[in-house]
Scaffold this active site. Structure first.
Site, PDB file in Angstrom:
ATOM      1  N   GLY A  26       0.839  -1.185   0.000  1.00 25.32           N
ATOM      2  CA  GLY A  26       0.000   0.000   0.000  1.00 25.32           C
ATOM      3  C   GLY A  26       0.873   1.232   0.000  1.00 25.32           C
ATOM      4  N   TYR A  27       0.244   2.383  -0.217  1.00 26.10           N
ATOM      5  CA  TYR A  27       0.998   3.618  -0.407  1.00 26.10           C
ATOM      6  C   TYR A  27       0.551   4.698   0.579  1.00 26.10           C
ATOM      7  CZ  TYR A  27       3.074   1.618  -4.520  1.00 26.10           C
ATOM      8  OH  TYR A  27       3.796   0.812  -5.366  1.00 26.10           O
ATOM      9  N   LEU A  28       1.533   5.272   1.276  1.00 27.82           N
ATOM     10  CA  LEU A  28       1.292   6.456   2.090  1.00 27.82           C
ATOM     11  C   LEU A  28       1.333   7.704   1.224  1.00 27.82           C
ATOM     12  CD1 LEU A  28       3.529   5.369   5.074  1.00 27.82           C
ATOM     13  CD2 LEU A  28       1.045   5.382   5.003  1.00 27.82           C
ATOM     14  N   ASN A 142       2.928   0.877  -9.953  1.00 29.59           N
ATOM     15  CA  ASN A 142       2.136   0.324  -8.855  1.00 29.59           C
ATOM     16  C   ASN A 142       1.491   1.425  -8.019  1.00 29.59           C
ATOM     17  OD1 ASN A 142       3.106  -2.951  -7.873  1.00 29.59           O
ATOM     18  ND2 ASN A 142       3.572  -2.013  -9.838  1.00 29.59           N
TER      19      ASN A 142
END
Length: 386
Positions: A26-28, A142
């Site tokens: 996941g991405y912050l 991504n």
């Protein structure tokens, strides 16, 4: 500096796979100029990664190990959902250094090859299964896939359904309602009554013909398009409540399906469930009928993907999670949206015409009318093909 090139692929790479890893990330920050990622691999190790702006095949990358429990909390609580989920295949032999990512979940259907090496930018001798380079197409990063999943923008691609004998399948994917459990008469009776009460007169036969195999979201869309009116806000919970009570009283396995599952297990053919039902309804149906132990964790729901049937996402998701090439899978379906999904996924399909008229399942590769016919198509025992 990371040197990485990305490519779309056709079939032909899978035979050279030497090992695989399962990745959830996941991405912050999903800004392509400063992406901040948390990744868990195989549920056993985790890293924190910062990536800078891409210049062709090059971009700066900083990566650090983080405690696994911390990574899990960050993914669950701080990263926007859904996560990016994929299986990474490492290739060997003459393709050593190449990886192929098969995405599942919200990006089901996307397969990307990557070459990550110091000399990647200068490599010109590409494998024959490469189709198009997408290194500089930010849609395939991504970080972008995290917020704009592939099925939402992917161009349509021609689908070739393989001519394979179902008896030689490497994976059998079962729909649940009407194939494993005799739920369709119950569900459509409850649905027709509740739609009628809500001001949308519907007979049992209407429900079977129009809605069987679809999701409640699909029903909402159809009714909105046709009538300009919305279902009541409390329709879904009322439907689930009534259906749960009816299932607990009446639901049984489809006659003969236990023998089919036992035959597949004895032969060593993997099988799983991929259903349009919400997860809670699917788990209830398998538990009430005693089929849950047959499947264990090999149960996939429309809740797992971005688009339900008739899109191919759910079946592609199931194949990747099971570690099988979609072209080597067979789908058993009793609904028109389900057969359409199997065709779109490029899978062999068996239409199960116990309740749905056989002519409505004509897009299926094969059509059977009962579990004896199904057993015959799957090459089990002496089942009759009908």
């Amino acid at each position: 500096m990371e040197t990485e090139r990305k490519f779309l692929v056709r079939r032909g790479w899978r035979e050279t796979v030497v090992r695989t890893r399962e990745i959830r990330q996941g991405y912050l920050s999903d800004d392509p100029d400063r992406a901040v990622r948390v990744r868990i691999t195989d549920g056993r190790s985790a890293v924190f990664t910062v990536k800078g702006a891409r210049e062709g095949a090059l971009r700066p990358e900083f990566e650090y190990p983080v405690p696994l429990d911390d990574a899990g909390e960050i993914l669950a609580r701080l990263c926007p959902q859904p996560l990016v989920e994929k299986v990474r295949h490492y290739l060997g032999g003459s393709y050593d250094g190449w990886t192929v990512d098969e995405f599942y979940g919200s990006n089901a259907g996307l397969v990307l090859a990557e070459l990550d090496a110091d000399d990647a930018a200068t490599v010109t001798d590409l494998p024959p299964w490469i189709t198009e380079e997408v290194t500089t197409d930010l849609r395939f990063d991504n970080s972008r896939l995290h917020g704009e999943p592939y099925p939402g923008w992917a161009p349509p691609t021609p689908v070739v359904t393989p001519e394979r004998d179902p008896a030689e399948a490497e994976l059998v994917i079962f729909d649940n309602d009407g194939v494993l459990v005799d739920s369709e008469p119950i569900a459509n009776r409850v649905l027709a009554a509740l739609l009628t009460e809500s001001g949308f007169p519907t007979t049992f036969e209407d429900s079977i013909r129009r809605y069987m195999g679809g999701t409640l979201d699909r029903i909402r869309t159809l009714l909105r398009t046709e009538t300009g009116r919305e279902l009541p806000d409390d329709f879904a919970p009322r439907y689930r409540e009534r259906l749960k009570a009816a299932f607990e009283r009446e639901l049984r396995p489809v006659a003969g399906i236990q023998d089919v599952l036992a035959g597949l297990a004895e032969r060593g053919t993997p099988f799983c469930v991929a259903s349009s039902s919400p997860r809670d309804r699917l788990d209830l149906a398998l538990t009430v009928t005693g089929l849950a132990p047959r499947f264990g964790h090999r149960v996939y729901s429309a809740d797992d993907v971005l688009r339900g049937k008739p899109a191919p996402d759910l079946f592609l998701h199931a194949a990747v999670r099971m570690g099988i090439d979609p072209a080597h899978a067979v789908v058993v379906e009793d609904s028109v949206p389900g057969v359409d999904a199997a065709v779109a996924a490029g899978m062999t399909s068996i239409g199960y015409a116990a309740l749905t008229p056989a002519d409505r399942l004509s897009r299926a590769t094969h059509v059977v009318r009962d579990t004896a016919g199904l057993a015959g198509r799957l090459g089990l025992g002496t089942g009759r093909q009908r």
